[in-house]
Design an enzyme around this catalytic site. Structure first.
Site, PDB file in Angstrom:
ATOM      1  N   THR A 196      -6.702   2.914 -40.097  1.00  0.00           N
ATOM      2  CA  THR A 196      -8.012   2.423 -40.530  1.00  0.00           C
ATOM      3  C   THR A 196      -8.799   3.440 -41.347  1.00  0.00           C
ATOM      4  OG1 THR A 196      -8.136   1.114 -38.518  1.00  0.00           O
ATOM      5  CG2 THR A 196     -10.206   1.509 -39.632  1.00  0.00           C
ATOM      6  N   SER A 241      -0.397   2.531 -37.634  1.00  0.00           N
ATOM      7  CA  SER A 241       0.315   3.437 -36.733  1.00  0.00           C
ATOM      8  C   SER A 241       1.211   2.698 -35.743  1.00  0.00           C
ATOM      9  CB  SER A 241      -0.661   4.361 -36.002  1.00  0.00           C
ATOM     10  OG  SER A 241      -1.351   3.670 -34.995  1.00  0.00           O
ATOM     11  N   SER A 242       1.087   1.377 -35.649  1.00  0.00           N
ATOM     12  CA  SER A 242       2.015   0.619 -34.797  1.00  0.00           C
ATOM     13  C   SER A 242       3.431   0.692 -35.356  1.00  0.00           C
ATOM     14  CB  SER A 242       1.602  -0.848 -34.713  1.00  0.00           C
ATOM     15  OG  SER A 242       0.248  -0.939 -34.405  1.00  0.00           O
ATOM     16  N   ASP A 246      -4.122   3.815 -32.937  1.00  0.00           N
ATOM     17  CA  ASP A 246      -3.377   3.080 -31.904  1.00  0.00           C
ATOM     18  C   ASP A 246      -2.256   3.898 -31.260  1.00  0.00           C
ATOM     19  OD1 ASP A 246      -5.016   0.953 -32.338  1.00  0.00           O
ATOM     20  OD2 ASP A 246      -3.555  -0.262 -33.432  1.00  0.00           O
ATOM     21  N   GLN A 290       1.046   5.461 -12.826  1.00  0.00           N
ATOM     22  CA  GLN A 290       0.255   4.483 -13.591  1.00  0.00           C
ATOM     23  C   GLN A 290      -1.223   4.853 -13.586  1.00  0.00           C
ATOM     24  OE1 GLN A 290       1.110   0.477 -12.203  1.00  0.00           O
ATOM     25  NE2 GLN A 290       3.310   0.855 -12.273  1.00  0.00           N
ATOM     26  N   CYS A 291      -1.622   5.731 -12.652  1.00  0.00           N
ATOM     27  CA  CYS A 291      -3.024   6.179 -12.625  1.00  0.00           C
ATOM     28  C   CYS A 291      -3.226   7.189 -13.742  1.00  0.00           C
ATOM     29  CB  CYS A 291      -3.333   6.878 -11.307  1.00  0.00           C
ATOM     30  SG  CYS A 291      -3.306   5.791  -9.910  1.00  0.00           S
TER      31      CYS A 291
HETATM   32  N1  ASP Z   1      -4.271  -0.413 -36.219  1.00  0.00           N
HETATM   33  C1  ASP Z   1      -4.818   0.834 -36.705  1.00  0.00           C
HETATM   34  C2  ASP Z   1      -3.723   1.888 -36.599  1.00  0.00           C
HETATM   35  O1  ASP Z   1      -3.473   2.396 -35.557  1.00  0.00           O
HETATM   36  C3  ASP Z   1      -6.026   1.193 -35.919  1.00  0.00           C
HETATM   37  C4  ASP Z   1      -6.677   2.500 -36.321  1.00  0.00           C
HETATM   38  O2  ASP Z   1      -6.382   3.119 -37.322  1.00  0.00           O
HETATM   39  O3  ASP Z   1      -7.552   2.948 -35.596  1.00  0.00           O
HETATM   40  O4  ASP Z   1      -3.117   2.188 -37.593  1.00  0.00           O
END
Ligand code: ASP
Length: 346
Positions: free
Chosen positions: A15, A60-61, A92, A280-281
């Site tokens: 973003t 970043s996904s 992300d 998981q905590c």
């Molecule tokens: N979906 C975006 C990413 O991780 C969100 C961000 O940049 O904050 O690339």
């Protein structure tokens, strides 16, 4: 007189690198070559800045070992020419990427600061400018000997500098998107930039900077839940070529004590699969043996992740499995902090 720091800004996507086209209203990728024109504030920083951008910036996904290697190789190639590196990255998966880089970059003597933002840099209420400007300022900060103050991989977001491999993304709405539940921030930015000097790692090694490029991705996260079935656990542990499992357990490292579960885990370990116990905590640590339900895990050779985050455990597992470590040393190596990623609780 101290030399003016020279900083390399590496743009990978996310973003932060978007601007609003005021004619069409659409968000579009920002031209990083024109960075200094678009953010004139950067001219007031006491450093010089060059930029490098991924040919096609990504959300970043879509990050994977291929992109991590690219970032590491850019740093490797430019290491001697710059005093610090700032990586612009989507928030992300920023904790995963920065954790992996913390293991890949060995004997760092310069700062590598990951940052990004929740709103694009061209947005009126953006958090991007503060994150970017302060990250560059931190990357340029020198100690009294004129050497970089930070010599590790960090993540800067919303007024806090964290050790990267201690972070986790906790919020998709608030500007305060990250937390570091088991390690205090290394610095906080208010009226002054205050560094927590006792926590900051010093590079005491005499060895040269090195990039560890081999990562093993034959791994999986197995998150337990009450009622998980034998069939599910069995099919995960029988994945072909599987080399490592992050076992996300309950509380201080507890898991069901049902015989089928222990027997499946034990069989996988005997076949050479490394199983890491991560809670998981978010806060607190795995303490195997504290409850009866985790004693069996010790007996069959499950490795403790102590207070490591899942993101950092994935990164460390990929890294250690890529290093040809013998089976007899693997457990001890995982359970030893190598980049400040865990605290040992005995
Ligand atoms: N979906 C975006 C990413 O991780 C969100 C961000 O940049 O904050 O690339």
């Amino acid at each position: 007189m101290a030399k003016i720091p020279h900083i390399l800004l590496i743009y990978t996507g996310g973003t932060i690198g978007m601007v609003k086209d005021f004619e069409t209203g659409a968000l579009k990728a920002f031209n990083f070559d024109k960075l200094l024109n678009a953010i004139p504030e950067l001219n007031h920083l006491n450093c010089t800045i060059d930029t490098f951008s991924f040919e096609s910036p990504i959300d970043s996904s879509d990050m994977s070992p291929k992109e991590w290697l690219l970032i590491a190789e850019v740093i490797e190639e430019c290491y001697n020419n710059y005093d610090g590196f700032v990586i612009l990255h989507g928030s992300d998966t920023m904790s995963y990427s920065s954790s992996v880089l913390s293991f890949m970059l060995e004997n760092l003597s310069k700062p590598v600061i990951f940052t990004g933002s929740q709103l694009p840099i061209g947005h009126l209420r953006t958090d991007a400018k503060e994150n970017l400007i302060t990250s560059i300022e931190i990357a340029s900060t020198q100690n009294k000997n004129g050497k970089p103050l930070i010599t590790e991989v960090c993540l800067y977001f919303e007024y806090k500098l964290y050790r990267a491999n201690r972070t986790t993304k906790i919020n998709a709405e608030h500007f305060e998107a990250f937390s570091s539940p088991n390690c205090m921030p290394l610095a906080e930015s208010g009226v002054h930039l205050k560094f927590n000097k006792q926590l900051i790692k010093t590079n005491s090694s005499q060895n040269n900077f090195q990039v560890r490029k081999k990562l093993c991705d034959d791994i999986v996260i197995l998150k337990l839940f009450p009622g998980i079935t034998e069939q599910v656990v069995k099919s995960i542990l029988e994945i072909k070529k599987l080399k490592g499992v992050i076992l996300e357990t309950f509380g201080s490292g507890n898991a069901t004590s049902k015989p089928w579960f222990i027997s499946l885990l034990s069989k996988a370990i005997n076949n050479g699969v490394k199983i890491i116990n991560v809670s998981q905590c978010h806060g607190g640590s795995v303490i195997m043996g504290k409850y009866e339900t985790s004693i069996k895990l010790i007996e069959i050779g499950v490795i403790s992740g102590f207070d490591i985050t899942t993101e950092s455990a994935i990164a460390k597992l990929m890294y250690l499995l890529g290093q040809n470590i013998s089976d007899s040393n693997f457990k001890a190596d995982f359970e030893t902090p190598i980049r400040g990623e865990l605290t040992i609780h005995k």
